[in-house]
Design a protein around this motif. Structure first.
Motif, PDB file in Angstrom:
ATOM      1  N   LEU A   1      16.156  29.163 -14.390  1.00 55.28           N
ATOM      2  CA  LEU A   1      16.106  28.009 -14.826  1.00 55.28           C
ATOM      3  C   LEU A   1      15.090  26.685 -14.556  1.00 55.28           C
ATOM      4  O   LEU A   1      14.525  26.363 -15.915  1.00 55.28           O
ATOM      5  CB  LEU A   1      17.833  27.035 -14.817  1.00 55.28           C
ATOM      6  CG  LEU A   1      17.374  25.257 -14.587  1.00 55.28           C
ATOM      7  CD1 LEU A   1      17.345  25.044 -16.746  1.00 55.28           C
ATOM      8  CD2 LEU A   1      19.224  24.573 -14.387  1.00 55.28           C
ATOM      9  N   LYS A   2      14.729  27.377 -13.477  1.00 50.02           N
ATOM     10  CA  LYS A   2      13.267  26.387 -12.981  1.00 50.02           C
ATOM     11  C   LYS A   2      12.005  26.936 -13.821  1.00 50.02           C
ATOM     12  O   LYS A   2      11.713  25.951 -13.855  1.00 50.02           O
ATOM     13  CB  LYS A   2      13.541  26.406 -10.974  1.00 50.02           C
ATOM     14  CG  LYS A   2      12.550  26.121 -10.635  1.00 50.02           C
ATOM     15  CD  LYS A   2      12.319  26.772  -8.954  1.00 50.02           C
ATOM     16  CE  LYS A   2      11.196  25.018  -8.263  1.00 50.02           C
ATOM     17  NZ  LYS A   2      11.184  25.726  -7.167  1.00 50.02           N
ATOM     18  N   ALA A   3      12.113  27.900 -13.747  1.00 52.08           N
ATOM     19  CA  ALA A   3      11.090  28.160 -14.495  1.00 52.08           C
ATOM     20  C   ALA A   3      11.378  28.291 -15.998  1.00 52.08           C
ATOM     21  O   ALA A   3       9.876  27.557 -15.952  1.00 52.08           O
ATOM     22  CB  ALA A   3      11.367  30.483 -14.497  1.00 52.08           C
ATOM     23  N   TYR A   4      12.011  27.207 -16.499  1.00 52.47           N
ATOM     24  CA  TYR A   4      11.791  26.441 -17.949  1.00 52.47           C
ATOM     25  C   TYR A   4      11.190  25.248 -17.467  1.00 52.47           C
ATOM     26  O   TYR A   4      11.468  24.818 -18.939  1.00 52.47           O
ATOM     27  CB  TYR A   4      13.100  27.192 -18.549  1.00 52.47           C
ATOM     28  CG  TYR A   4      13.602  28.456 -19.212  1.00 52.47           C
ATOM     29  CD1 TYR A   4      12.485  28.649 -20.440  1.00 52.47           C
ATOM     30  CD2 TYR A   4      14.252  28.526 -19.005  1.00 52.47           C
ATOM     31  CE1 TYR A   4      13.129  30.059 -20.610  1.00 52.47           C
ATOM     32  CE2 TYR A   4      14.602  29.778 -18.981  1.00 52.47           C
ATOM     33  CZ  TYR A   4      13.753  30.678 -20.444  1.00 52.47           C
ATOM     34  OH  TYR A   4      14.446  31.825 -20.467  1.00 52.47           O
ATOM     35  N   GLY A   5      11.165  24.844 -16.491  1.00 48.28           N
ATOM     36  CA  GLY A   5      11.067  23.493 -16.307  1.00 48.28           C
ATOM     37  C   GLY A   5      11.979  22.823 -15.980  1.00 48.28           C
ATOM     38  O   GLY A   5      11.961  21.758 -15.945  1.00 48.28           O
ATOM     39  N   GLY A   6      12.719  23.668 -15.526  1.00 50.24           N
ATOM     40  CA  GLY A   6      14.271  22.553 -15.135  1.00 50.24           C
ATOM     41  C   GLY A   6      15.180  22.228 -16.129  1.00 50.24           C
ATOM     42  O   GLY A   6      14.981  22.784 -16.763  1.00 50.24           O
ATOM     43  N   ILE A   7      16.195  21.281 -15.952  1.00 48.50           N
ATOM     44  CA  ILE A   7      17.084  21.157 -17.229  1.00 48.50           C
ATOM     45  C   ILE A   7      16.183  20.035 -18.411  1.00 48.50           C
ATOM     46  O   ILE A   7      16.104  20.736 -19.776  1.00 48.50           O
ATOM     47  CB  ILE A   7      18.454  20.002 -17.117  1.00 48.50           C
ATOM     48  CG1 ILE A   7      19.814  20.215 -17.901  1.00 48.50           C
ATOM     49  CG2 ILE A   7      18.035  18.782 -16.149  1.00 48.50           C
ATOM     50  CD1 ILE A   7      19.672  21.434 -17.994  1.00 48.50           C
TER      51      ILE A   7
ATOM     52  N   GLY B   1      12.829  20.165 -18.501  1.00 48.03           N
ATOM     53  CA  GLY B   1      11.700  21.679 -19.321  1.00 48.03           C
ATOM     54  C   GLY B   1      12.860  22.412 -20.794  1.00 48.03           C
ATOM     55  O   GLY B   1      12.179  22.992 -21.240  1.00 48.03           O
ATOM     56  N   LEU B   2      13.488  22.867 -20.188  1.00 46.12           N
ATOM     57  CA  LEU B   2      14.623  23.768 -21.087  1.00 46.12           C
ATOM     58  C   LEU B   2      15.628  22.675 -22.416  1.00 46.12           C
ATOM     59  O   LEU B   2      15.493  22.910 -23.626  1.00 46.12           O
ATOM     60  CB  LEU B   2      16.500  24.056 -20.359  1.00 46.12           C
ATOM     61  CG  LEU B   2      16.937  24.841 -21.472  1.00 46.12           C
ATOM     62  CD1 LEU B   2      16.487  26.217 -21.402  1.00 46.12           C
ATOM     63  CD2 LEU B   2      18.644  24.987 -20.318  1.00 46.12           C
TER      64      LEU B   2
ATOM     65  N   THR C   1      16.396  19.062 -27.709  1.00 42.74           N
ATOM     66  CA  THR C   1      17.264  18.309 -27.131  1.00 42.74           C
ATOM     67  C   THR C   1      16.987  17.313 -26.809  1.00 42.74           C
ATOM     68  O   THR C   1      16.051  17.724 -25.931  1.00 42.74           O
ATOM     69  CB  THR C   1      18.769  19.172 -27.429  1.00 42.74           C
ATOM     70  OG1 THR C   1      20.300  18.278 -27.235  1.00 42.74           O
ATOM     71  CG2 THR C   1      18.576  19.369 -25.834  1.00 42.74           C
ATOM     72  N   ASP C   2      18.188  15.647 -26.520  1.00 42.90           N
ATOM     73  CA  ASP C   2      18.021  15.432 -24.996  1.00 42.90           C
ATOM     74  C   ASP C   2      19.505  15.124 -24.668  1.00 42.90           C
ATOM     75  O   ASP C   2      20.350  15.198 -24.901  1.00 42.90           O
ATOM     76  CB  ASP C   2      17.756  13.851 -25.868  1.00 42.90           C
ATOM     77  CG  ASP C   2      17.272  11.991 -25.323  1.00 42.90           C
ATOM     78  OD1 ASP C   2      15.834  12.605 -25.095  1.00 42.90           O
ATOM     79  OD2 ASP C   2      18.567  11.760 -24.939  1.00 42.90           O
ATOM     80  N   LEU C   3      19.055  14.585 -23.111  1.00 43.58           N
ATOM     81  CA  LEU C   3      20.184  14.575 -22.299  1.00 43.58           C
ATOM     82  C   LEU C   3      20.838  13.871 -22.239  1.00 43.58           C
ATOM     83  O   LEU C   3      21.649  13.760 -22.023  1.00 43.58           O
ATOM     84  CB  LEU C   3      19.625  14.617 -20.866  1.00 43.58           C
ATOM     85  CG  LEU C   3      18.966  15.231 -20.372  1.00 43.58           C
ATOM     86  CD1 LEU C   3      17.756  16.081 -18.476  1.00 43.58           C
ATOM     87  CD2 LEU C   3      19.922  16.957 -20.135  1.00 43.58           C
ATOM     88  N   CYS C   4      20.267  12.190 -22.979  1.00 42.47           N
ATOM     89  CA  CYS C   4      20.985  10.966 -23.420  1.00 42.47           C
ATOM     90  C   CYS C   4      21.536  11.450 -24.748  1.00 42.47           C
ATOM     91  O   CYS C   4      22.955  11.216 -25.372  1.00 42.47           O
ATOM     92  CB  CYS C   4      20.069  10.232 -23.172  1.00 42.47           C
ATOM     93  SG  CYS C   4      20.157   9.913 -21.555  1.00 42.47           S
ATOM     94  N   ASN C   5      21.275  12.089 -26.060  1.00 39.91           N
ATOM     95  CA  ASN C   5      21.299  11.605 -27.653  1.00 39.91           C
ATOM     96  C   ASN C   5      21.465  12.791 -27.570  1.00 39.91           C
ATOM     97  O   ASN C   5      22.522  12.477 -29.136  1.00 39.91           O
ATOM     98  CB  ASN C   5      20.166  11.002 -28.244  1.00 39.91           C
ATOM     99  CG  ASN C   5      20.125  10.020 -27.478  1.00 39.91           C
ATOM    100  OD1 ASN C   5      20.776   8.960 -27.428  1.00 39.91           O
ATOM    101  ND2 ASN C   5      18.603   9.513 -27.623  1.00 39.91           N
ATOM    102  N   GLY C   6      21.632  14.057 -27.198  1.00 39.03           N
ATOM    103  CA  GLY C   6      22.143  15.430 -27.504  1.00 39.03           C
ATOM    104  C   GLY C   6      20.925  15.519 -28.861  1.00 39.03           C
ATOM    105  O   GLY C   6      19.965  15.435 -28.924  1.00 39.03           O
ATOM    106  N   ILE C   7      21.524  16.430 -29.906  1.00 31.99           N
ATOM    107  CA  ILE C   7      20.837  16.937 -31.147  1.00 31.99           C
ATOM    108  C   ILE C   7      20.635  15.894 -32.046  1.00 31.99           C
ATOM    109  O   ILE C   7      20.952  14.924 -32.399  1.00 31.99           O
ATOM    110  CB  ILE C   7      20.485  18.338 -31.282  1.00 31.99           C
ATOM    111  CG1 ILE C   7      22.332  18.219 -31.981  1.00 31.99           C
ATOM    112  CG2 ILE C   7      21.083  19.102 -30.486  1.00 31.99           C
ATOM    113  CD1 ILE C   7      22.423  19.714 -32.668  1.00 31.99           C
ATOM    114  N   ASP C   8      19.285  16.057 -33.099  1.00 31.72           N
ATOM    115  CA  ASP C   8      19.325  15.374 -34.101  1.00 31.72           C
ATOM    116  C   ASP C   8      20.356  16.151 -35.189  1.00 31.72           C
ATOM    117  O   ASP C   8      20.206  17.451 -35.637  1.00 31.72           O
ATOM    118  CB  ASP C   8      17.721  15.566 -34.517  1.00 31.72           C
ATOM    119  CG  ASP C   8      17.461  14.947 -36.082  1.00 31.72           C
ATOM    120  OD1 ASP C   8      18.333  14.544 -36.600  1.00 31.72           O
ATOM    121  OD2 ASP C   8      16.101  14.426 -36.288  1.00 31.72           O
ATOM    122  N   ASP C   9      21.265  15.651 -36.063  1.00 33.52           N
ATOM    123  CA  ASP C   9      22.803  16.531 -36.324  1.00 33.52           C
ATOM    124  C   ASP C   9      21.674  16.062 -37.721  1.00 33.52           C
ATOM    125  O   ASP C   9      22.590  15.975 -38.802  1.00 33.52           O
ATOM    126  CB  ASP C   9      24.249  15.756 -36.159  1.00 33.52           C
ATOM    127  CG  ASP C   9      23.540  13.912 -36.170  1.00 33.52           C
ATOM    128  OD1 ASP C   9      22.133  13.419 -37.063  1.00 33.52           O
ATOM    129  OD2 ASP C   9      24.535  13.558 -36.936  1.00 33.52           O
TER     130      ASP C   9
END
Length: 726
Positions: free
Chosen positions: A32-38, A40-41, A47-55
């Motif tokens: 996970l760290k290799a992808y730049g942490g959460i 970067g993933l 996707t966005d940690l607060c808003n999620g994906i564009d639907d």
């Protein structure tokens, strides 16, 4: 197909994070760290940690094309028609018939004789019969492969808005909201929330703690497919769906792989018929061969015709074995499951396993976990259950005072309520039955004490979740088959350990995960209908046994009579194959679709014989009457009518056993089809069957004799009704 450049990470690369299941979690954290942490993933997943994906539809389509959907391919691909036909040819008896018939044809052709024509007809008839069996098996496999699994809803955050979607619509990159009782159908990472206590469905004895990434030192934020959340809530970043998850093969799908109790009983019955048929056929073949060799020695001639005749004796004897071991009879239950599942899907009822159809017919007690509010909808329900011979017990966490109000709502008098603590005092050691051996004398004493103390009690008050389990265990130890309904949504423990767990839309997700049957509404009418379908399985099985056992024993009896008195078999190979079609294929179909469910019947107990005393009387009555009729025709110099009359006797036996109602039109129509097909076979295919064309008077005489079996059945029913009264 979306260009791979739309996303900078592939599904297979994501699966690398979840490869270290059960060990080396640190390696997953490093991946996970290799992808730049959460963060970067999430960037690579768009996707966005607060808003999620564009639907938006375009974005959703690209995401589906790249990461796949949360749907699963069946573990076993449906067999093709030719594969089903190939499976039919694994029967050694059929293979031997085909081989011997082919040999006799070759000998006859090269010898220039026509003696092989009879075996040629058998060869063609067997291939046609195999093709028909293959069609039925193909259709059954096709229907089972399309059974619907329950599809529950989940909550996600998309475009900053909390939404409820189908679990099948979950996508990689979604922010999935999880809480106690949820069973995850994806692989994901817990990004925020509380520490989760989970159990993986493959390792129910082990529990793990999942800590969110937002905590200071997350030890394990990874959640795997089919994990159940016991405690906690949070938000999970979906990282793998469908075939890319860590355990896609473990999703519960409807199946017919487990052999059920009735299937076992049917196998035993078919095995006993097979032994009798095999012994009878061997005797018949042996006697016919002795007679043939005797005449051959006296006449001092052999030749190709003699060889073909010997082969014909074996072919006809083997055909008799096929009639004695009906192919469709042994798969009757699975065929019934397939038909019934399609019927209950019309009521939007779904099941996790088709064996629930049989189990629901065995239910003797329903435990309903209820409160004051939910009890209002139970009053029609309880009456329907009691009319169906099922005891209803309500368990509630409410006190006795509120329990009395529940009684009032359900139409139960106060005399039938008991505080669970009083029950525990009256039955010391009741708690110990949870982990005890049922055969322990102490446990037997406790169960007897429980039955005495709880007799006539319909409502137990002050029940904690563990108390509900104790009551369930005590009832099961008493021989009851339990169905449970969680009407007040408090917990799923009762549903998980009952024989049948029933889910309704008013329940929570935790109840859905623990249930085995899923109902469309809370009026339970669909469940009563389903229960009748389960009961109908036993009734139809019993009727099918009456029909087939009578036909097999009468057939073998009259064949033995003919061989020992005239040295000839009264039926040829083609006629026996025709019997297979009418009696095994169409006859089994009749009882597959026959519906007696509206009649008030009692649950089928597991220890009971599949054929009870009343059924045995019906079988004996049919065998006696049919045997007398055929013997009368044989010794009355009317042997030409025996084949025709035998078929009509079986058709009228079917008519006497099916339920005559408009709901049962299809079953009656199949019986009528058998009648019509046999009539036209005699009239227009008599040369193929080696039967003489009959006059209307001849047909009428055969039908008149066959119809007499209805009178025999009526007398038999009077006898066992008289026996019951006595």
């Amino acid at each position: 197909m979306a260009d791979i450049r739309d996303f900078s990470i592939s599904p297979s690369s994501l699966s690398e994070i979840f490869k270290n299941r059960d060990s080396k979690i640190q390696n997953s954290l490093e991946s996970l760290k290799a992808y730049g942490g959460i963060e970067g993933l999430c960037h690579q997943l768009q996707t966005d940690l607060c808003n999620g994906i564009d639907d938006s539809p375009t974005k959703i389509s690209k995401r589906v094309n790249h990461f796949g959907t949360n749907k699963f391919e069946p573990k076993v691909q449906r067999a093709s028609f030719f594969e089903c036909l190939k499976d039919q040819l694994t029967d050694y008896t059929l293979l031997l018939i085909l081989f011997l018939s082919s040999v006799s044809i070759i000998i006859g052709v090269f010898a220039g004789t026509t003696e092989y024509i009879g075996n040629f007809k058998v060869l063609v008839s067997v291939w046609i019969l195999n093709a028909i069996y293959a069609v039925f098996n193909y259709k059954k496999a096709k229907n089972l492969s399309t059974l619907k699994a329950p599809n529950w809803k989940v909550k996600v955050i998309r475009a900053g808005v909390e939404k409820e979607i189908s679990k099948n619509d979950l996508l990689t990159g979604d922010l999935l909201i999880v809480s106690k009782g949820d069973v995850l159908q994806v692989d994901g990472i817990l990004i925020k929330g509380s520490i989760l206590d989970i159990k993986e469905r493959e390792n129910l004895h082990l529990s793990n703690e999942i800590s969110p990434l937002e905590s200071k030192n997350p030890s394990n934020p990874f959640i795997y497919f089919n994990s159940k959340i016991l405690e906690g809530n949070g938000v999970v970043l979906v990282c793998a769906v469908g075939k890319y998850t860590s355990k896609p093969q473990s999703i519960p799908e409807p199946s017919d792989e487990e052999e059920t109790l009735i299937e076992t009983k049917i196998e035993e019955k078919a095995e006993s018929w097979g032994k009798i048929g095999l012994i009878s056929s061997i005797i018949i073949i042996f006697v016919l061969l002795i007679i043939f060799f005797y005449h051959s020695i006296v006449a001092w001639k052999w030749g190709a015709a003699g060889t073909i005749e010997v082969l014909s004796i074996f072919v006809t004897g083997l055909a008799l074995i096929i009639v004695s071991i009906p192919e469709n009879f042994t798969v009757f239950v699975s065929t019934y499951f397939c038909h019934t599942t399609k019927q209950i899907e019309k009521d939007n009822i779904f099941i996790k396993n088709v064996s629930q159809i049989e189990l629901i017919g065995e239910v003797t007690t329903v435990i309903i976990s209820s409160n004051k509010e939910s009890a209002k909808s139970l009053c029609n329900l309880m009456q329907n259950f009691e009319n169906s011979g099922i005891a209803v017990i309500i368990v509630t966490e409410e006190d006795v005072k509120t329990g009395k109000e529940i009684c009032e709502n359900c139409g139960i008098t106060d005399d039938f309520i008991m505080d669970i603590e009083i029950l525990k005092k009256r039955v010391p050691g009741l708690i110990s039955i949870l982990d005890s051996n049922k055969e322990d004398p102490k446990v037997e004493y406790i169960i007897k004490s429980f039955k005495k103390a709880a007799e006539n009690v319909k409502v137990f008050a002050n029940c904690a979740p563990n108390d509900k389990i104790i009551i369930k265990q005590a009832l099961q130890a008493s021989g009851e088959v339990i169905a449970s309904i969680e009407a007040c949504q408090t917990d799923s423990s009762l549903l998980e350990i009952s024989d049948v767990g029933i889910f309704t839309p008013s329940n929570s997700q935790i109840c859905m995960a623990a249930s085995t049957i899923f109902l469309p509404d809370t009026n339970y009418e669909a469940f009563i209908h389903f229960l009748r379908r389960g009961r109908n399985l036993v009734l139809s099985t019993q009727k099918l046994i009456v029909h087939r056992e009578a036909s097999i024993f009468v057939l073998l009896f009259i064949c033995l009579i003919g061989v020992f008195t005239s040295g000839k078999l009264l039926f040829n190979g083609v006629q026996l194959i025709w019997m297979c079609f009418l009696l095994d294929i169409l006859g089994t179909l009749v009882f597959t679709i026959n519906y007696d469910g509206d009649s008030e019947t009692k649950p089928f107990k597991r220890e009971d014989e599949i054929v009870n005393g009343n059924m045995k009387i019906l079988i004996r009555a049919q065998i006696l009457y049919q045997a007398l009729v055929l013997v009368f025709l044989y010794f009355g110099s009317q042997s030409s009518l025996i084949f025709h009359t035998f078929i009509f006797l079986q058709i009228f036996n079917e008519l006497s056993l099916v339920n005559w109602s408009f709901k049962n039109f299809n079953a009656i129509a199949v019986v009528a089809l058998s009648f019509i097909m046999h009539y036209f076979a005699i009239e227009y295919a008599g040369s193929w069957l080696d039967c003489e064309k009959m006059s209307w008077e001849g047909h009428f005489n055969c039908i008149k004799l066959a119809a007499g079996s209805l009178a025999a059945l009526f007398i038999a029913k009077l006898l066992f009704k008289f026996g019951e009264k006595k």
